[in-house]
Design an enzyme around this catalytic site. Structure first.
Site, PDB file in Angstrom:
ATOM      1  N   ASP A  68     -30.725  29.286  -5.092  1.00  0.00           N
ATOM      2  CA  ASP A  68     -30.660  30.487  -4.261  1.00  0.00           C
ATOM      3  C   ASP A  68     -31.964  30.554  -3.451  1.00  0.00           C
ATOM      4  O   ASP A  68     -32.935  29.855  -3.769  1.00  0.00           O
ATOM      5  CB  ASP A  68     -30.512  31.709  -5.176  1.00  0.00           C
ATOM      6  CG  ASP A  68     -30.632  33.022  -4.441  1.00  0.00           C
ATOM      7  OD1 ASP A  68     -29.980  33.168  -3.392  1.00  0.00           O
ATOM      8  OD2 ASP A  68     -31.409  33.879  -4.905  1.00  0.00           O
ATOM      9  N   CYS A  81       0.815  -1.222   0.000  1.00  0.00           N
ATOM     10  CA  CYS A  81       0.000   0.000   0.000  1.00  0.00           C
ATOM     11  C   CYS A  81       0.845   1.267   0.000  1.00  0.00           C
ATOM     12  O   CYS A  81       0.299   2.374  -0.109  1.00  0.00           O
ATOM     13  CB  CYS A  81      -0.901   0.039   1.240  1.00  0.00           C
ATOM     14  SG  CYS A  81      -1.976  -1.386   1.448  1.00  0.00           S
ATOM     15  N   GLU A  85     -26.199  10.593  12.336  1.00  0.00           N
ATOM     16  CA  GLU A  85     -25.428  11.274  13.379  1.00  0.00           C
ATOM     17  C   GLU A  85     -23.921  11.123  13.177  1.00  0.00           C
ATOM     18  O   GLU A  85     -23.156  12.077  13.378  1.00  0.00           O
ATOM     19  CB  GLU A  85     -25.828  10.732  14.749  1.00  0.00           C
ATOM     20  CG  GLU A  85     -25.083  11.337  15.924  1.00  0.00           C
ATOM     21  CD  GLU A  85     -25.395  12.810  16.166  1.00  0.00           C
ATOM     22  OE1 GLU A  85     -24.657  13.447  16.931  1.00  0.00           O
ATOM     23  OE2 GLU A  85     -26.378  13.316  15.584  1.00  0.00           O
ATOM     24  N   LYS A 125     -20.855  34.547  -3.486  1.00  0.00           N
ATOM     25  CA  LYS A 125     -21.752  34.044  -4.528  1.00  0.00           C
ATOM     26  C   LYS A 125     -21.513  34.686  -5.893  1.00  0.00           C
ATOM     27  O   LYS A 125     -22.062  34.216  -6.897  1.00  0.00           O
ATOM     28  CB  LYS A 125     -23.209  34.251  -4.109  1.00  0.00           C
ATOM     29  CG  LYS A 125     -23.622  33.420  -2.903  1.00  0.00           C
ATOM     30  CD  LYS A 125     -25.096  33.594  -2.591  1.00  0.00           C
ATOM     31  CE  LYS A 125     -25.963  32.954  -3.638  1.00  0.00           C
ATOM     32  NZ  LYS A 125     -27.403  33.153  -3.386  1.00  0.00           N
ATOM     33  N   SER A 139     -26.505  33.401   0.905  1.00  0.00           N
ATOM     34  CA  SER A 139     -25.617  34.182   1.759  1.00  0.00           C
ATOM     35  C   SER A 139     -25.981  34.022   3.227  1.00  0.00           C
ATOM     36  O   SER A 139     -25.174  34.277   4.112  1.00  0.00           O
ATOM     37  CB  SER A 139     -25.649  35.658   1.365  1.00  0.00           C
ATOM     38  OG  SER A 139     -26.973  36.157   1.445  1.00  0.00           O
ATOM     39  N   HIS A 171     -13.179  -4.354  -2.455  1.00  0.00           N
ATOM     40  CA  HIS A 171     -11.841  -4.410  -1.863  1.00  0.00           C
ATOM     41  C   HIS A 171     -11.818  -3.824  -0.443  1.00  0.00           C
ATOM     42  O   HIS A 171     -11.611  -4.538   0.521  1.00  0.00           O
ATOM     43  CB  HIS A 171     -10.871  -3.657  -2.788  1.00  0.00           C
ATOM     44  CG  HIS A 171      -9.446  -3.649  -2.346  1.00  0.00           C
ATOM     45  ND1 HIS A 171      -8.396  -3.702  -3.234  1.00  0.00           N
ATOM     46  CD2 HIS A 171      -8.879  -3.553  -1.125  1.00  0.00           C
ATOM     47  CE1 HIS A 171      -7.252  -3.660  -2.573  1.00  0.00           C
ATOM     48  NE2 HIS A 171      -7.524  -3.558  -1.287  1.00  0.00           N
ATOM     49  N   HIS A 208      -9.864  -3.574   5.090  1.00  0.00           N
ATOM     50  CA  HIS A 208     -10.593  -4.542   4.296  1.00  0.00           C
ATOM     51  C   HIS A 208     -11.898  -4.916   4.996  1.00  0.00           C
ATOM     52  O   HIS A 208     -12.433  -6.002   4.764  1.00  0.00           O
ATOM     53  CB  HIS A 208      -9.755  -5.806   4.080  1.00  0.00           C
ATOM     54  CG  HIS A 208      -8.654  -5.636   3.089  1.00  0.00           C
ATOM     55  ND1 HIS A 208      -7.891  -6.690   2.637  1.00  0.00           N
ATOM     56  CD2 HIS A 208      -8.172  -4.541   2.440  1.00  0.00           C
ATOM     57  CE1 HIS A 208      -6.987  -6.257   1.772  1.00  0.00           C
ATOM     58  NE2 HIS A 208      -7.136  -4.948   1.643  1.00  0.00           N
TER      59      HIS A 208
END
Length: 489
Positions: free
Chosen positions: A253, A97, A140, A422, A389, A190, A117
């Site tokens: 928005d 790894c 949570e 923005k 905003s 994997h 794994h």
């Protein structure tokens, strides 16, 4: 090496061995798979320059000791190799790894990386064999992932597996680059790579990720959707009629788009203005209000240095309470009057409005088409996000207390000025990277402000301008698609 560095290195080697034993008990590193690496604690050096300790490859993780560890330099070159053990042990070999671990170190300045794994991290990539991401929201344990909260949608990229670990290096690096908020990458069939700025951060997040994967699998067993804020039944696609081709992601928005401008200017702003002093006085000793006051101090200091004549310095926290509140209130009132879009103001306003909603003095307002549009998008499996905003808390308050009820179940996440201005293209690029769309053009941004539309278009987003009652008129030849309701998107 100096004595101090040698001692810290030995401590790091002992810690890696202990973590491997613990993770073996959790099923993360069984069968000699998985791995752990961390940087040696050395306050005299920046994280990027510290020594690295890595567990070896092909070793029974529950039997490992400090002397089994490899020590590498900051570039991944081996400095110290463990002594070989007698048969039936194999000759020592640094983990396969290592190239992937180094990507997390160099690209994210990580302090530790864990490769698991764990069964749940493997199975969760099989829920949808074609998915490029794992998503979950309203759980949570999302709060345990760096930069995320309960209401956020957690997005973890998934890369395809290969026969050899090192062959994953490029695809892992590409995922790290494409998802700047992520602290993990899943490998299909994997496992997972998780990193943090310390071993504690990496371990905590790894535990949270595995919990969330397990929760997603169990929800699926009950036929429930872990990507749905309400965790309702998994939707089955109908073969009868094709769905309308809604955008993959809709970014909304609030003021002038989902909500009348008059609600903000005539209801929310006056309520905050009239209750600043009362709120600060009633909650003065709370950590939240002290944090709000500190943000206001910093903003006032910045404004005065920049020559803003409306700004006044706010006394320090050890000054008399009345003086602090009076100075803070003067600054807040001036910022409200100037319609400032700064985090210090927006955060405090959100806390004041929360009290108003809780007391029943405020009720969020949205246009009549908004609930239907949100419901249609949700049914079509499009994701809706808010970018305003106003603080994220203020956004959730509006949609959680509307004249049509609680609409938050339709919203996947919220962005505010912490993401960026923005009217700057880079803010929309950051949002694109955060929501995990494959291309910026897969996101449709709806706004009433031309300058915001220009910035979003520059970032590659599809953009539509809402022409609602009370919105400012658009100049001729602006070049943008317009709509009178969200149902036209």
């Amino acid at each position: 090496m100096g004595t101090v560095v040698e001692s810290a290195t030995e401590q790091a080697k002992t810690l890696v061995a202990a973590l491997c034993r613990q993770f073996y008990g959790l099923g993360w590193v069984s069968g000699t798979g998985g791995g752990v690496t961390l940087k040696v604690e050395d306050p005299q050096l920046p994280m990027a320059d510290r020594l690295i300790v890595m567990a070896p490859s092909g070793v029974q993780k529950e039997k490992m000791n400090a002397e089994d560890m490899y020590v590498l330099d900051k570039n991944g070159a081996v400095l110290s190799t463990p002594l070989p053990l007698p048969p039936p042990h194999k000759p020592p070999k640094c983990t396969d790894c290592a190239p992937l671990f180094m990507k997390a170190y160099t690209m994210r300045n990580a302090g530790a990386v864990i490769h698991s794994h764990g069964m749940e991290s493997c199975l969760v990539t099989m829920i949808d064999p074609g998915a490029k991401e794992f998503r979950i929201t309203h759980m949570e344990m999302i709060k345990g992932i760096k930069g995320h909260g309960y209401y956020d949608e957690l997005v973890v990229p998934i890369i395809e597996n290969s026969a050899y670990e090192y062959e994953l290096t490029d695809s892992l690096a590409a995922a790290i680059a494409a998802y700047p908020r992520t602290t993990a990458v899943l490998v299909r069939n994997h496992g997972i790579y998780v990193w943090g700025d310390s071993w504690i951060s990496a371990k905590t997040q790894a535990e949270c990720y595995h919990y969330l994967f397990d929760a997603a699998l169990k929800l699926r067993q009950f036929g429930l959707d872990h990507t749905d804020p309400l965790h309702g039944p998994v939707k089955k696609l109908s073969l009868a009629a094709p769905k309308k081709n809604y955008p993959r992601v809709i970014l909304l928005d609030i003021e002038g788009t989902t909500t009348p401008i008059s609600f903000v200017t005539d209801v929310l702003f006056p309520y905050a203005r009239d209750n600043v002093g009362k709120h600060l006085s009633a909650t003065y000793d709370s950590k939240e209000t002290q944090d709000d006051l500190e943000l206001l101090r910093q903003q006032a200091s910045k404004d005065t240095k920049e020559g803003n004549v409306q700004a006044q310095l706010i006394p320090p926290s050890d000054a008399p309470k009345d003086e602090v509140i009076a100075a803070a209130e003067r600054n807040v009132l001036a910022m409200i009057a100037a319609d400032r879009k700064v985090t210090a103001l927006k955060q405090l306003q959100g806390h004041i409005w929360r009290t108003g909603y809780k007391n029943g003095e405020l009720k969020g307002q949205v246009f009549q088409d908004v609930p239907e549009a949100l419901s249609l998008w949700h049914s079509a499996e499009s994701k809706a996000y808010i970018y305003s905003s106003g603080s994220r808390e203020a956004q959730r308050l509006i949609f959680g207390n509307t004249n049509f009820g609680d609409l938050r179940r339709y919203i996947s996440g919220y962005f505010d000025t912490v993401t960026g201005n923005k009217r700057e293209a880079r803010s929309y690029t950051e949002i694109f990277l955060s929501v995990g769309a494959d291309e910026p053009s897969q996101i449709t941004f709806a706004t009433d402000v031309l300058a915001e539309a220009v910035a979003a278009k520059e970032a590659g987003l599809d953009t539509v301008i809402l022409e609602r009652p009370g919105n400012a008129p658009l100049p001729s030849g602006h070049g943008f698609r317009t709509a009178s309701t969200l149902l036209e998107i």
